[in-house]
Design an enzyme around this catalytic site. Sequence first.
Site, PDB file in Angstrom:
ATOM      1  N   SER A 139      50.995  39.235  52.282  1.00 55.79           N
ATOM      2  CA  SER A 139      50.378  38.370  51.279  1.00 55.79           C
ATOM      3  C   SER A 139      49.478  39.207  50.388  1.00 55.79           C
ATOM      4  CB  SER A 139      49.550  37.277  51.964  1.00 55.79           C
ATOM      5  OG  SER A 139      48.724  36.597  51.045  1.00 55.79           O
ATOM      6  N   TYR A 152      43.282  34.622  58.715  1.00 55.81           N
ATOM      7  CA  TYR A 152      44.526  34.687  57.944  1.00 55.81           C
ATOM      8  C   TYR A 152      44.595  35.971  57.123  1.00 55.81           C
ATOM      9  CZ  TYR A 152      48.071  33.802  54.449  1.00 55.81           C
ATOM     10  OH  TYR A 152      49.166  33.935  53.636  1.00 55.81           O
TER      11      TYR A 152
END
Length: 255
Positions: A139, A152
Amino acid sequence: MKPTALITGASGGLGLEFAKLCARDGYDLVLAARSENRLNDIKSQLEKTYHICVYVFPVDLSKKDAALDVYQFTKENLLNIGILINNAGFGLAGSFKDTDWQKQYEMVQLNITALMQLTHCYLKDMIAKRSGRILNLSSVAAYCAGPDMSVYYASKAFVKSFSEALSTETKGTGVTVTALCPGPTATGFEKAAAEGQLNMFRHAADPASVAKAGYQAMMQGRAVCNPGVLPKLMNIGSRIAPDAIAKKIAFKMNH
Protein backbone atom coordinates in the site's frame (compact mmCIF):
# COMPACT_ATOMS: atom_id res chain seq x y z
CA MET A 1 0.65 -29.26 -16.57
CA LYS A 2 -1.35 -26.08 -17.17
CA PRO A 3 -0.28 -23.16 -14.92
CA THR A 4 -2.80 -21.99 -12.35
CA ALA A 5 -3.12 -18.64 -10.56
CA LEU A 6 -3.92 -18.59 -6.83
CA ILE A 7 -5.60 -15.40 -5.64
CA THR A 8 -6.51 -14.64 -2.03
CA GLY A 9 -9.20 -12.16 -1.11
CA ALA A 10 -10.83 -13.06 -4.41
CA SER A 11 -14.48 -12.43 -3.57
CA GLY A 12 -14.47 -8.81 -4.73
CA GLY A 13 -12.48 -5.62 -5.20
CA LEU A 14 -8.91 -6.03 -6.41
CA GLY A 15 -9.03 -9.81 -5.97
CA LEU A 16 -11.87 -10.14 -8.45
CA GLU A 17 -10.11 -7.86 -10.92
CA PHE A 18 -6.92 -9.91 -10.65
CA ALA A 19 -8.98 -13.06 -11.28
CA LYS A 20 -10.41 -11.56 -14.47
CA LEU A 21 -6.95 -10.59 -15.73
CA CYS A 22 -5.49 -14.03 -15.07
CA ALA A 23 -8.52 -15.74 -16.62
CA ARG A 24 -8.27 -13.52 -19.69
CA ASP A 25 -4.71 -14.76 -20.18
CA GLY A 26 -5.81 -18.39 -19.97
CA TYR A 27 -4.82 -19.31 -16.43
CA ASP A 28 -6.93 -21.71 -14.42
CA LEU A 29 -7.73 -20.22 -11.01
CA VAL A 30 -7.82 -21.03 -7.33
CA LEU A 31 -9.95 -18.43 -5.56
CA ALA A 32 -9.59 -18.17 -1.78
CA ALA A 33 -11.77 -16.02 0.48
CA ARG A 34 -14.27 -16.38 3.31
CA SER A 35 -17.49 -16.12 1.29
CA GLU A 36 -18.15 -19.49 -0.37
CA ASN A 37 -21.38 -18.36 -2.05
CA ARG A 38 -19.73 -15.31 -3.55
CA LEU A 39 -16.77 -17.38 -4.77
CA ASN A 40 -19.10 -19.88 -6.43
CA ASP A 41 -20.89 -17.06 -8.25
CA ILE A 42 -17.56 -15.76 -9.52
CA LYS A 43 -16.50 -19.27 -10.50
CA SER A 44 -19.58 -19.66 -12.68
CA GLN A 45 -19.09 -16.28 -14.33
CA LEU A 46 -15.40 -16.74 -15.10
CA GLU A 47 -15.70 -20.31 -16.34
CA LYS A 48 -18.50 -19.30 -18.69
CA THR A 49 -16.73 -16.19 -19.98
CA TYR A 50 -13.15 -17.44 -20.29
CA HIS A 51 -13.54 -21.23 -20.63
CA ILE A 52 -11.11 -22.00 -17.83
CA CYS A 53 -11.29 -24.15 -14.70
CA VAL A 54 -11.88 -22.36 -11.38
CA TYR A 55 -11.33 -23.99 -7.99
CA VAL A 56 -12.99 -22.45 -4.95
CA PHE A 57 -11.46 -22.71 -1.49
CA PRO A 58 -13.40 -20.91 1.27
CA VAL A 59 -11.02 -19.99 4.08
CA ASP A 60 -10.43 -17.37 6.76
CA LEU A 61 -6.74 -16.58 6.41
CA SER A 62 -6.75 -14.54 9.62
CA LYS A 63 -6.80 -17.87 11.49
CA LYS A 64 -3.52 -19.48 12.48
CA ASP A 65 -2.01 -21.72 9.77
CA ALA A 66 -5.08 -21.42 7.52
CA ALA A 67 -2.65 -20.63 4.69
CA LEU A 68 -1.23 -24.12 5.01
CA ASP A 69 -4.71 -25.53 4.31
CA VAL A 70 -4.73 -23.61 1.01
CA TYR A 71 -1.34 -25.05 0.10
CA GLN A 72 -2.48 -28.58 0.95
CA PHE A 73 -5.61 -28.13 -1.18
CA THR A 74 -3.58 -27.21 -4.25
CA LYS A 75 -1.22 -30.15 -3.65
CA GLU A 76 -4.06 -32.64 -3.28
CA ASN A 77 -5.57 -31.39 -6.55
CA LEU A 78 -2.19 -31.57 -8.33
CA LEU A 79 -2.35 -27.91 -9.30
CA ASN A 80 0.65 -26.18 -10.82
CA ILE A 81 0.62 -22.75 -9.17
CA GLY A 82 2.46 -20.44 -11.56
CA ILE A 83 1.09 -17.19 -10.13
CA LEU A 84 0.46 -16.34 -6.48
CA ILE A 85 -1.38 -13.10 -5.73
CA ASN A 86 -1.47 -12.36 -2.00
CA ASN A 87 -4.30 -9.85 -2.10
CA ALA A 88 -6.25 -10.59 1.11
CA GLY A 89 -5.98 -8.02 3.86
CA PHE A 90 -7.88 -5.47 5.92
CA GLY A 91 -7.33 -2.30 7.93
CA LEU A 92 -8.63 -0.91 11.19
CA ALA A 93 -8.98 2.79 11.97
CA GLY A 94 -8.62 4.18 15.48
CA SER A 95 -5.95 4.67 18.12
CA PHE A 96 -4.07 1.49 18.99
CA LYS A 97 -5.10 1.57 22.65
CA ASP A 98 -8.80 1.88 21.81
CA THR A 99 -9.11 -0.68 19.04
CA ASP A 100 -9.97 -4.30 19.69
CA TRP A 101 -6.91 -6.47 20.35
CA GLN A 102 -8.34 -9.53 18.62
CA LYS A 103 -8.99 -7.51 15.45
CA GLN A 104 -5.44 -6.16 15.50
CA TYR A 105 -4.10 -9.69 15.98
CA GLU A 106 -6.17 -11.03 13.09
CA MET A 107 -4.96 -8.17 10.90
CA VAL A 108 -1.34 -9.17 11.51
CA GLN A 109 -2.20 -12.81 10.88
CA LEU A 110 -3.84 -11.94 7.56
CA ASN A 111 -1.74 -9.04 6.27
CA ILE A 112 1.63 -10.52 7.28
CA THR A 113 1.67 -14.12 8.51
CA ALA A 114 -0.65 -15.72 5.94
CA LEU A 115 1.12 -13.82 3.16
CA MET A 116 4.48 -15.06 4.46
CA GLN A 117 3.28 -18.67 4.76
CA LEU A 118 1.85 -18.80 1.27
CA THR A 119 4.94 -17.15 -0.19
CA HIS A 120 7.22 -19.57 1.66
CA CYS A 121 5.29 -22.61 0.45
CA TYR A 122 4.98 -21.64 -3.19
CA LEU A 123 8.31 -19.87 -3.60
CA LYS A 124 10.21 -23.11 -3.01
CA ASP A 125 8.02 -24.94 -5.54
CA MET A 126 8.43 -22.17 -8.09
CA ILE A 127 12.20 -22.02 -7.73
CA ALA A 128 12.39 -25.80 -8.16
CA LYS A 129 10.50 -25.36 -11.47
CA ARG A 130 12.49 -22.20 -12.29
CA SER A 131 9.26 -20.43 -13.11
CA GLY A 132 6.70 -18.37 -11.20
CA ARG A 133 5.42 -14.92 -10.30
CA ILE A 134 4.33 -13.60 -6.91
CA LEU A 135 2.42 -10.35 -6.34
CA ASN A 136 2.03 -9.11 -2.77
CA LEU A 137 -0.43 -6.34 -1.99
CA SER A 138 1.27 -3.60 -0.03
CA SER A 139 0.00 0.00 0.00
CA VAL A 140 0.97 3.64 -0.22
CA ALA A 141 0.73 3.29 3.58
CA ALA A 142 4.08 1.49 3.45
CA TYR A 143 5.88 4.78 2.92
CA CYS A 144 5.29 6.32 6.36
CA ALA A 145 3.98 5.67 9.86
CA GLY A 146 0.20 5.90 10.22
CA PRO A 147 -1.17 7.38 13.45
CA ASP A 148 -4.65 5.99 14.19
CA MET A 149 -4.05 3.15 11.72
CA SER A 150 -0.71 2.16 13.19
CA VAL A 151 -0.82 -1.62 12.77
CA TYR A 152 -2.19 -1.47 9.23
CA TYR A 153 0.50 0.95 8.05
CA ALA A 154 3.19 -1.14 9.76
CA SER A 155 1.87 -4.33 8.17
CA LYS A 156 2.04 -2.81 4.70
CA ALA A 157 5.57 -1.51 5.33
CA PHE A 158 6.50 -5.11 6.18
CA VAL A 159 4.96 -6.42 2.95
CA LYS A 160 6.85 -3.90 0.82
CA SER A 161 10.18 -4.52 2.53
CA PHE A 162 9.70 -8.29 2.50
CA SER A 163 8.77 -8.33 -1.18
CA GLU A 164 11.66 -6.11 -2.24
CA ALA A 165 14.09 -8.36 -0.39
CA LEU A 166 12.69 -11.47 -2.07
CA SER A 167 12.83 -9.74 -5.44
CA THR A 168 16.60 -9.55 -5.00
CA GLU A 169 16.91 -13.04 -3.51
CA THR A 170 15.13 -14.60 -6.49
CA LYS A 171 17.16 -12.96 -9.26
CA GLY A 172 18.29 -15.58 -11.73
CA THR A 173 15.88 -18.24 -10.46
CA GLY A 174 13.11 -17.73 -13.02
CA VAL A 175 10.83 -16.44 -10.24
CA THR A 176 9.88 -12.80 -9.60
CA VAL A 177 8.33 -11.08 -6.58
CA THR A 178 6.47 -7.77 -6.86
CA ALA A 179 4.99 -5.41 -4.26
CA LEU A 180 1.91 -3.46 -5.36
CA CYS A 181 1.57 -0.18 -3.45
CA PRO A 182 -1.72 1.47 -4.47
CA GLY A 183 -3.31 4.51 -2.93
CA PRO A 184 -6.90 4.48 -1.68
CA THR A 185 -8.97 2.23 -3.94
CA ALA A 186 -12.75 1.74 -4.11
CA THR A 187 -12.85 -1.87 -2.91
CA GLY A 188 -14.90 -1.95 0.29
CA PHE A 189 -11.73 -1.59 2.40
CA GLU A 190 -12.94 1.69 3.89
CA LYS A 191 -16.26 0.25 5.06
CA ALA A 192 -14.48 -2.58 6.87
CA ALA A 193 -11.82 -0.31 8.37
CA ALA A 194 -13.89 2.52 9.82
CA GLU A 195 -17.28 4.02 10.50
CA GLY A 196 -17.89 6.90 8.10
CA GLN A 197 -15.72 8.12 5.24
CA LEU A 198 -11.98 8.44 5.70
CA ASN A 199 -10.43 11.53 4.12
CA MET A 200 -8.10 9.41 2.01
CA PHE A 201 -11.03 7.80 0.19
CA ARG A 202 -12.57 11.01 -1.16
CA HIS A 203 -10.78 10.38 -4.46
CA ALA A 204 -10.41 6.59 -4.47
CA ALA A 205 -8.98 4.88 -7.54
CA ASP A 206 -10.86 2.41 -9.70
CA PRO A 207 -9.91 -1.18 -8.72
CA ALA A 208 -9.77 -2.36 -12.34
CA SER A 209 -7.06 0.18 -13.23
CA VAL A 210 -5.06 -0.57 -10.08
CA ALA A 211 -5.23 -4.32 -10.67
CA LYS A 212 -4.17 -3.87 -14.30
CA ALA A 213 -1.11 -1.85 -13.28
CA GLY A 214 -0.16 -4.41 -10.64
CA TYR A 215 -0.69 -7.34 -12.97
CA GLN A 216 1.47 -5.77 -15.67
CA ALA A 217 4.23 -5.01 -13.14
CA MET A 218 4.13 -8.62 -11.93
CA MET A 219 4.35 -10.00 -15.45
CA GLN A 220 7.28 -7.67 -16.15
CA GLY A 221 9.05 -8.83 -12.99
CA ARG A 222 9.26 -5.38 -11.40
CA ALA A 223 10.05 -5.22 -7.69
CA VAL A 224 7.59 -2.41 -6.81
CA CYS A 225 4.56 -0.91 -8.53
CA ASN A 226 3.21 2.51 -7.50
CA PRO A 227 0.04 2.98 -9.60
CA GLY A 228 -1.30 6.50 -9.87
CA VAL A 229 -0.11 9.93 -8.83
CA LEU A 230 -0.47 9.65 -5.03
CA PRO A 231 1.69 6.52 -4.59
CA LYS A 232 4.39 8.01 -6.79
CA LEU A 233 4.35 11.25 -4.77
CA MET A 234 4.43 9.31 -1.50
CA ASN A 235 7.38 7.29 -2.75
CA ILE A 236 9.30 10.47 -3.54
CA GLY A 237 8.06 12.33 -0.47
CA SER A 238 9.10 9.55 1.90
CA ARG A 239 12.68 10.05 0.74
CA ILE A 240 12.83 13.83 1.16
CA ALA A 241 10.14 14.91 3.66
CA PRO A 242 10.80 14.89 7.42
CA ASP A 243 9.07 12.02 9.24
CA ALA A 244 7.10 14.47 11.40
CA ILE A 245 5.45 16.00 8.34
CA ALA A 246 4.67 12.61 6.81
CA LYS A 247 3.02 11.47 10.04
CA LYS A 248 0.88 14.61 10.23
CA ILE A 249 -0.34 14.06 6.66
CA ALA A 250 -1.11 10.40 7.38
CA PHE A 251 -2.96 11.33 10.59
CA LYS A 252 -5.18 13.76 8.65
CA MET A 253 -5.88 11.20 5.93
CA ASN A 254 -6.88 8.57 8.51
CA HIS A 255 -9.85 10.62 9.75
